[in-house]
Design an enzyme around this catalytic site. Structure first.
Site: not given
Ligand code: AMP
Length: 113
Positions: A99, A101
């Site tokens: 993903h 950001h």
């Molecule tokens: P990372 O730590 O780079 O893997 O980012 C994962 C991101 O996914 C984090 O910023 C979380 O807040 C976000 N996240 C996890 N579950 C969800 C969800 N159900 N909907 C939206 N964002 C999410």
């Protein structure tokens, strides 16, 4: 292995979706770290940048172009924004579905933590 992001793609759990096409989906982060914090994901289950392959070249390029368009749609282009791809443990990757950001709406510090 599928993650929560596949459930979002399949509409099995809700998300605040801001963009979707055949190849990708963008939705607001549930725990925003900036006034605008959107996650852009490929529909293909790529685990991380560490596992991306040559065959992923087109989708990775597509994501970057769409990140730019989404940032523009969210009125971040002029003020600025940051694209972040946390990869594996040291970077704090918590969801193992690649993903990007998209962060903006405030002054972002450098270097990141
Ligand atoms: P990372 O730590 O780079 O893997 O980012 C994962 C991101 O996914 C984090 O910023 C979380 O807040 C976000 N996240 C996890 N579950 C969800 C969800 N159900 N909907 C939206 N964002 C999410």
């Amino acid at each position: 292995m599928s993650t929560i992001f596949t459930q979002i793609i399949n509409r099995e759990i809700p998300a605040d979706i801001v963009y979707e096409d055949e190849f990708c989906l963008a939705f607001r982060d549930i725990n925003p770290q900036a006034p605008v914090h959107v996650l852009l994901i490929p529909k293909k289950e790529i685990v991380s940048m560490a596992t991306a392959e040559t065959e992923d070249q087109a989708i990775l390029g597509h994501l970057m172009v769409k990140a730019s368009e989404i940032a523009s749609m969210l009125e971040l282009s002029e003020s600025g924004y940051r694209l972040v791809v946390n990869t594996n443990e040291d970077a704090g990757q918590s969801v193992y579905h690649l993903h990007i950001h998209i962060l903006g709406g405030r002054k972002l510090t450098w270097p990141p933590g």
